[in-house]
Write a protein that holds these residues in place. Sequence first.
Motif, PDB file in Angstrom:
ATOM      1  N   ILE A  35      32.350  43.482  40.380  1.00 50.15           N
ATOM      2  CA  ILE A  35      33.534  43.349  39.545  1.00 50.15           C
ATOM      3  C   ILE A  35      33.968  41.890  39.634  1.00 50.15           C
ATOM      4  O   ILE A  35      34.034  41.321  40.719  1.00 50.15           O
ATOM      5  CB  ILE A  35      34.674  44.301  39.961  1.00 50.15           C
ATOM      6  CG1 ILE A  35      35.818  44.217  38.962  1.00 50.15           C
ATOM      7  CG2 ILE A  35      35.136  44.031  41.368  1.00 50.15           C
ATOM      8  CD1 ILE A  35      36.810  45.355  39.070  1.00 50.15           C
ATOM      9  N   ASN A  36      34.165  41.280  38.502  1.00 51.61           N
ATOM     10  CA  ASN A  36      34.661  39.908  38.481  1.00 51.61           C
ATOM     11  C   ASN A  36      36.168  40.008  38.682  1.00 51.61           C
ATOM     12  O   ASN A  36      36.902  40.377  37.776  1.00 51.61           O
ATOM     13  CB  ASN A  36      34.309  39.233  37.168  1.00 51.61           C
ATOM     14  CG  ASN A  36      34.522  37.758  37.219  1.00 51.61           C
ATOM     15  OD1 ASN A  36      35.357  37.280  37.976  1.00 51.61           O
ATOM     16  ND2 ASN A  36      33.789  37.032  36.417  1.00 51.61           N
ATOM     17  N   ALA A  37      36.612  39.686  39.881  1.00 53.07           N
ATOM     18  CA  ALA A  37      37.973  40.028  40.292  1.00 53.07           C
ATOM     19  C   ALA A  37      39.043  39.005  39.939  1.00 53.07           C
ATOM     20  O   ALA A  37      40.222  39.286  40.087  1.00 53.07           O
ATOM     21  CB  ALA A  37      37.995  40.272  41.792  1.00 53.07           C
ATOM     22  N   ASP A  38      38.668  37.827  39.488  1.00 53.70           N
ATOM     23  CA  ASP A  38      39.698  36.821  39.210  1.00 53.70           C
ATOM     24  C   ASP A  38      39.130  35.782  38.256  1.00 53.70           C
ATOM     25  O   ASP A  38      38.451  34.857  38.682  1.00 53.70           O
ATOM     26  CB  ASP A  38      40.140  36.158  40.515  1.00 53.70           C
ATOM     27  CG  ASP A  38      41.307  35.205  40.320  1.00 53.70           C
ATOM     28  OD1 ASP A  38      41.956  35.255  39.258  1.00 53.70           O
ATOM     29  OD2 ASP A  38      41.564  34.411  41.232  1.00 53.70           O
ATOM     30  N   ILE A  39      39.406  35.952  36.984  1.00 49.83           N
ATOM     31  CA  ILE A  39      38.889  34.999  36.005  1.00 49.83           C
ATOM     32  C   ILE A  39      39.934  34.754  34.929  1.00 49.83           C
ATOM     33  O   ILE A  39      40.768  35.598  34.646  1.00 49.83           O
ATOM     34  CB  ILE A  39      37.569  35.489  35.384  1.00 49.83           C
ATOM     35  CG1 ILE A  39      36.907  34.358  34.621  1.00 49.83           C
ATOM     36  CG2 ILE A  39      37.772  36.725  34.528  1.00 49.83           C
ATOM     37  CD1 ILE A  39      35.438  34.494  34.469  1.00 49.83           C
ATOM     38  N   GLY A  40      39.878  33.609  34.357  1.00 45.23           N
ATOM     39  CA  GLY A  40      40.742  33.239  33.248  1.00 45.23           C
ATOM     40  C   GLY A  40      40.171  31.995  32.583  1.00 45.23           C
ATOM     41  O   GLY A  40      39.219  31.406  33.072  1.00 45.23           O
ATOM     42  N   ASN A  41      40.723  31.617  31.485  1.00 42.71           N
ATOM     43  CA  ASN A  41      40.359  30.362  30.828  1.00 42.71           C
ATOM     44  C   ASN A  41      41.616  29.758  30.233  1.00 42.71           C
ATOM     45  O   ASN A  41      42.647  30.412  30.163  1.00 42.71           O
ATOM     46  CB  ASN A  41      39.248  30.563  29.795  1.00 42.71           C
ATOM     47  CG  ASN A  41      39.644  31.491  28.664  1.00 42.71           C
ATOM     48  OD1 ASN A  41      40.814  31.737  28.400  1.00 42.71           O
ATOM     49  ND2 ASN A  41      38.666  32.031  27.972  1.00 42.71           N
ATOM     50  N   TRP A  42      41.563  28.503  29.835  1.00 42.34           N
ATOM     51  CA  TRP A  42      42.777  27.849  29.383  1.00 42.34           C
ATOM     52  C   TRP A  42      42.503  26.855  28.280  1.00 42.34           C
ATOM     53  O   TRP A  42      41.381  26.436  28.042  1.00 42.34           O
ATOM     54  CB  TRP A  42      43.478  27.150  30.541  1.00 42.34           C
ATOM     55  CG  TRP A  42      42.622  26.090  31.182  1.00 42.34           C
ATOM     56  CD1 TRP A  42      42.413  24.813  30.730  1.00 42.34           C
ATOM     57  CD2 TRP A  42      41.844  26.216  32.346  1.00 42.34           C
ATOM     58  NE1 TRP A  42      41.570  24.135  31.552  1.00 42.34           N
ATOM     59  CE2 TRP A  42      41.184  24.986  32.568  1.00 42.34           C
ATOM     60  CE3 TRP A  42      41.625  27.246  33.244  1.00 42.34           C
ATOM     61  CZ2 TRP A  42      40.335  24.761  33.631  1.00 42.34           C
ATOM     62  CZ3 TRP A  42      40.782  27.016  34.309  1.00 42.34           C
ATOM     63  CH2 TRP A  42      40.162  25.795  34.492  1.00 42.34           C
ATOM     64  N   CYS A  43      43.572  26.477  27.623  1.00 41.55           N
ATOM     65  CA  CYS A  43      43.596  25.397  26.638  1.00 41.55           C
ATOM     66  C   CYS A  43      44.965  24.727  26.772  1.00 41.55           C
ATOM     67  O   CYS A  43      45.794  25.165  27.557  1.00 41.55           O
ATOM     68  CB  CYS A  43      43.367  25.918  25.226  1.00 41.55           C
ATOM     69  SG  CYS A  43      44.663  27.015  24.623  1.00 41.55           S
ATOM     70  N   GLN A  44      45.196  23.700  26.014  1.00 44.65           N
ATOM     71  CA  GLN A  44      46.509  23.061  26.059  1.00 44.65           C
ATOM     72  C   GLN A  44      47.582  24.012  25.544  1.00 44.65           C
ATOM     73  O   GLN A  44      47.346  24.794  24.625  1.00 44.65           O
ATOM     74  CB  GLN A  44      46.518  21.794  25.215  1.00 44.65           C
ATOM     75  CG  GLN A  44      45.704  20.685  25.807  1.00 44.65           C
ATOM     76  CD  GLN A  44      45.790  19.413  24.993  1.00 44.65           C
ATOM     77  OE1 GLN A  44      46.298  19.391  23.876  1.00 44.65           O
ATOM     78  NE2 GLN A  44      45.298  18.331  25.560  1.00 44.65           N
TER      79      GLN A  44
END
Length: 104
Positions: free
Chosen positions: A17-26
Amino acid sequence: MKEYLTKWQALMDKPVINADIGNWCQTKMKSNRVSDLKTQADRARDYIESISSLINEPWFIGWHWCAHVENKARGWGIKDPYDQPYHDFINPVKGFNKGIYEKI
């Protein structure tokens, strides 16, 4: 990500299980952020592409998204600091997630 998770899974022979992921932009809060993702729609595409690359792996059992509401500590979320959804992110992700079991 898939390459690393595949290696870890082979070492442990356990589901992943991928337990901590996110992505971002401005964003307004983080206007100086540098990212290849320029918009909330780019973030949605990245999320969909990332999960799509894992969804049919026999060892993959889930994905936890990190950060619900953008704040100064985390700096990203699926909602802005005023609890308003980033619709350009949420709508495509919601549509993808609703049909995820059809993709398996």
